[in-house]
Design an enzyme around this catalytic site. Structure first.
Site, short mmCIF file in Angstrom:
data_model
loop_
_atom_site.label_atom_id
_atom_site.label_comp_id
_atom_site.label_asym_id
_atom_site.label_seq_id
_atom_site.Cartn_x
_atom_site.Cartn_y
_atom_site.Cartn_z
N VAL A 401 -15.36 -75.69 30.89
CA VAL A 401 -15.04 -76.90 30.14
C VAL A 401 -14.60 -78.03 31.08
O VAL A 401 -13.99 -77.79 32.12
CB VAL A 401 -13.95 -76.59 29.08
N GLU A 402 -14.93 -79.28 30.70
CA GLU A 402 -14.65 -80.46 31.54
C GLU A 402 -13.17 -80.83 31.46
O GLU A 402 -12.78 -81.85 30.89
CB GLU A 402 -15.54 -81.62 31.08
N LYS A 407 -10.73 -76.19 35.44
CA LYS A 407 -11.71 -76.06 36.52
C LYS A 407 -11.03 -75.66 37.83
O LYS A 407 -11.50 -74.77 38.54
CB LYS A 407 -12.50 -77.37 36.70
N SER A 429 -19.18 -83.88 35.54
CA SER A 429 -19.78 -85.21 35.45
C SER A 429 -18.78 -86.32 35.71
O SER A 429 -19.17 -87.46 35.94
CB SER A 429 -20.42 -85.40 34.07
N HIS A 450 -23.97 -81.63 40.07
CA HIS A 450 -24.02 -82.21 38.73
C HIS A 450 -25.43 -82.11 38.15
O HIS A 450 -26.33 -82.83 38.56
CB HIS A 450 -23.56 -83.67 38.79
N ASN A 453 -28.34 -82.67 31.24
CA ASN A 453 -28.70 -81.91 30.04
C ASN A 453 -29.94 -82.49 29.36
O ASN A 453 -30.01 -83.70 29.19
CB ASN A 453 -27.50 -81.93 29.08
N TYR A 660 -34.95 -90.22 37.46
CA TYR A 660 -34.88 -88.80 37.12
C TYR A 660 -33.63 -88.43 36.33
O TYR A 660 -33.64 -87.46 35.57
CB TYR A 660 -34.94 -87.96 38.40
#
Length: 728
Positions: A401-402, A407, A429, A450, A453, A660
């Site tokens: 989880v961010e 983390k 991110s 990174h 999605n 991209y």
């Protein structure tokens, strides 16, 4: 030896049969201007041989000819019209002379025969190929069309519909399809390719194969009556406009050119091809698409340098089996790197494995892998609730989880369990890598990775260098990302890294436009239809999630308070406060229902207008030009700042990350190509009209300096002397 140059040799093979061999000093053959000039002389040597009975064209490399040298394109396209026409006429005269030789000719095709390589073999009477070939005309993908006779010879050889399918889509096809539609005459084992081609040539020389009959249709008008012609081209034009749209003129131009030349013989048809090619080559779209190709090659070249420094990881671990973690594990396994997928929840592991199985099943249904490969790939993902076996991993990607505390704790715990040389990477991110590194004893072995999605579709991976990250760590992660089939771009650590850092100013510009009375529906329409984004900003925020966008705003406001802090509530805040999170809960700027396929369907919602009315001025009617300027100037300025600050190393890498990672419209080529098209001075002048809107709209000093010197961010390639092929 009848003729020899750096790239071509012509010699007698046997009994009056000569072979022309493409054999460049490099690993592959290209039809660059030097090779075209050599081909002119090689054909001249054949024309002088009184005992000539047949000619074989072949390659000494693993591919026949991969196409023209695209590194020369931008310089050629910038040539005066008469110079470009001279080059095309000169080149086409060579292929005409191959086609007009008074003896049968054959091409022995191996590997790739693309673009100019395909056009070269079309000029011979017969074509025999090995099973591994890919043959086609990809020019429309570069914003141009065939220029060496491909749009003339191909429809006359394989029929209008088949040719339009290849040319308009920029397709290449395999041996089976090429044999079926008549593009090649035979498929033989690779080891028998030359012998089979010579045998076929001998049959033609003996009169058993009518080489003149094979050649004749390519010299004549298309075999279509007026009704057939009308039907074929009207259907093709409709399909092309639907698929390519208005921003990509090459496919429709190619179709119209073939239609105009349908009643012409070869020479007049070639004039039509040239007349259609030149205006396309001088469009900004062609420059942008060629620029993307060259930038992509540059970025891949950088990745290859990293690959030389390290060994590609053979076993990986992913921590977290959510949407991102599951996607990373799937992609790793799909590309041949076994992976351990660890989570604290059995339910999450099952969801992760089910998602991998679903993606593999889609590949199986499309014929892209067989049942054995599918089972082997799935079995190479090891779901687990504990860390047992993680010491075998050479790389661990954390995708929990961010939340910085969670983390940091997971990374710190993992570091104690892996080998000392194991690389740790965080898929984050927004959280600064150097901050996460503070919880580690070996910060040199840690960096950011990174993914975007959905992982299996999005080509970009940002590899983020922290303050203490070693180059070996960066190279290892680049190698892993490359093996996963991704395009890794290395950036330096900062809030939002590169892609998210430059995205937020675009969204903030959108928010300011709404505040000043803009209509989000009109803005979406302009940014999609006119500028070319796949989604307008309101729709994009709904897809990202307003909760995610709200969090990103907070992080970026802390990182760049002078530009990105807001002392008022904007649209994102208001919708977030009202639990409108976008597609994930069916309510955002738009409301969402499910279509027949279960996909979100966007609909209008009056409640959005009511909520926005509390913070926005009365509706104003902005022009498309104003909407584009007010949303894009903040992004463009931030991209330039990232280059000036060294967050990203080059304009090429920045533009590829935008294309991209964000879906920046390819026909614009990226921010730096867009600036080149507009001109730096013209951009600065335009941006100054909006400077009163705040810090986001202030042009960076480096860009102003370039504008004063009338400089571009891309250097111009050497000019080409088209008649000789020598660089000037």
């Amino acid at each position: 030896m009848l003729y020899q140059s750096e790239t071509i040799q012509v010699s007698w093979l046997k009994d009056g049969i000569a072979e022309l061999v493409f054999n460049a000093p490099a690993a592959i053959n290209k039809l660059d201007t030097k090779t075209v000039a050599s081909l002119d002389k090689a054909i001249a040597s054949l024309e002088q041989q009184t005992g000539l009975k047949g000619v074989l064209l072949r390659s000494e490399k693993t591919a026949f000819i991969v196409g023209a040298d695209i590194t020369e394109f931008l310089s050629l396209f910038d040539s005066p019209v008469e110079k470009l026409q001279e080059w095309l006429n000169f080149s086409n005269s060579i292929f005409n002379r191959i086609e007009d030789l008074p003896v049968p000719t054959i091409s022995a095709i191996n590997g790739y025969a693309l673009g100019g390589g395909c056009e070269c073999v079309l000029s011979t009477d017969f074509r025999v190929a090995s099973p591994d070939i890919r043959i086609g005309l990809p020019e429309t993908k570069l914003g141009i069309m065939p220029g060496f006779g491909g749009s003339v010879r191909l429809p006359r050889l394989i029929g209008t519909d088949n040719a339009l399918d290849i040319i308009a889509a920029g397709k290449d096809i395999g041996a089976e399809e090429a044999l079926k539609n008549g593009l090649i005459d035979a498929v033989v084992p690779k080891e028998k390719l030359v012998d089979s081609a010579v045998s076929m040539l001998e049959q033609a020389i003996a009169g058993n194969l009518d080489w003149k009959a094979a050649r004749q249709p390519k010299l004549e008008p298309l075999k279509l009556n007026e009704t057939e012609r009308g039907m074929s081209f009207s259907v093709a034009k409709g399909m092309v406009m639907k698929v390519a749209g208005p921003h990509y003129p090459a496919p429709i131009t190619a179709v119209k050119s073939i239609e105009k030349a349908a009643t012409f013989g070869r020479d007049e048809a070639l004039k039509q091809e040239t007349a259609s090619f030149i205006p396309l080559a001088q469009t900004n779209v062609a420059r942008a698409l060629v620029g993307i190709f060259l930038n992509d090659q540059y970025v891949k070249g950088l990745a290859k340098k990293h690959l030389k420094e390290v060994t590609i990881p053979e076993y990986a671990a992913v921590l977290g089996a959510g949407i991102m973690g599951g996607g990373i594990a799937y992609q790793s396994a799909r590309k041949g790197i076994p992976v351990m997928m660890k989570d604290i929840s059995q339910q999450s592991l099952e969801l992760g494995m089910n998602e991998a199985a679903k993606l593999l099943n889609k590949q199986f249904e499309r014929g892209r892998l067989d049942a054995i490969k599918m089972a082997r790939t799935l079995s190479s993902i090891q779901p687990t609730l504990n860390y047992a076996g993680i010491e075998q991993a050479q790389i661990v990607v954390e995708a929990v989880v961010e939340n910085p505390k969670i983390k940091a704790a997971v990374l710190s715990e993992t570091e104690t369990l892996v080998n000392e040389d194991c690389v740790l990477a965080s898929n984050t991110s927004t959280i600064p890598i150097s901050e996460l590194a503070k919880s580690l004893k070996r910060p040199e072995n840690f960096c950011g990775m990174h993914f975007f999605n959905p992982v299996h579709r999005m080509p970009l991976v940002e590899v983020i260098r922290g303050e203490k990250t070693s180059e070996k760590t960066i190279s290892t992660v680049v190698a892993y990302a490359s093996k996963m089939g991704k395009t890794p771009i290395v950036v330096n650590d900062c809030p939002g890294f590169f892609v998210n850092r430059v995205l937020l100013p675009y969204l903030l510009g959108f928010g300011l436009l709404l505040r000043d009375g803009g209509d989000f529906r009109q803005i979406d329409k302009i940014m999609e239809k006119e500028f070319g984004w796949p989604m307008g900003p309101a729709y994009l925020i709904d897809v990202i999630g307003l909760d995610t966008a709200h969090h990103s705003q907070s992080v970026m406001a802390q990182g760049f308070p002078d530009r990105m802090h807001r002392d008022y509530k904007d649209a994102i805040h208001v919708l977030y406060d009202n639990q409108r999170y976008g597609q994930k809960n069916g309510l955002g700027f738009y409301k969402y229902t499910q279509d027949k396929k279960g996909k979100p369907k966007k609909e209008q919602d009056e409640q959005t207008d009511q909520l926005l009315a509390t913070i926005c001025q009365q509706k104003s009617n902005f022009s498309g030009e104003e909407i584009i300027a007010r949303t894009m100037i903040p992004m463009i300025n931030e991209v330039v700042r990232c280059l000036e600050e060294g967050v990203i190393a080059s304009p090429a890498e920045a533009d590829m990350a935008l294309v991209y990672g964000l879906g920046f419209p390819p026909f614009h080529g990226g921010v730096f190509r867009y600036l080149e098209t507009m001109g730096t001075a013209a951009y600065v002048k335009m941006a100054e009209n909006y400077a009163h809107l705040g810090a986001l709209y202030q042009v960076p000093p480096g860009l102003k300096a370039k504008a004063e010197r009338n400089e571009s961010y891309y250097s111009t390639a050497a000019t080409i002397a088209v008649s000789t092929g020598k660089t000037a």
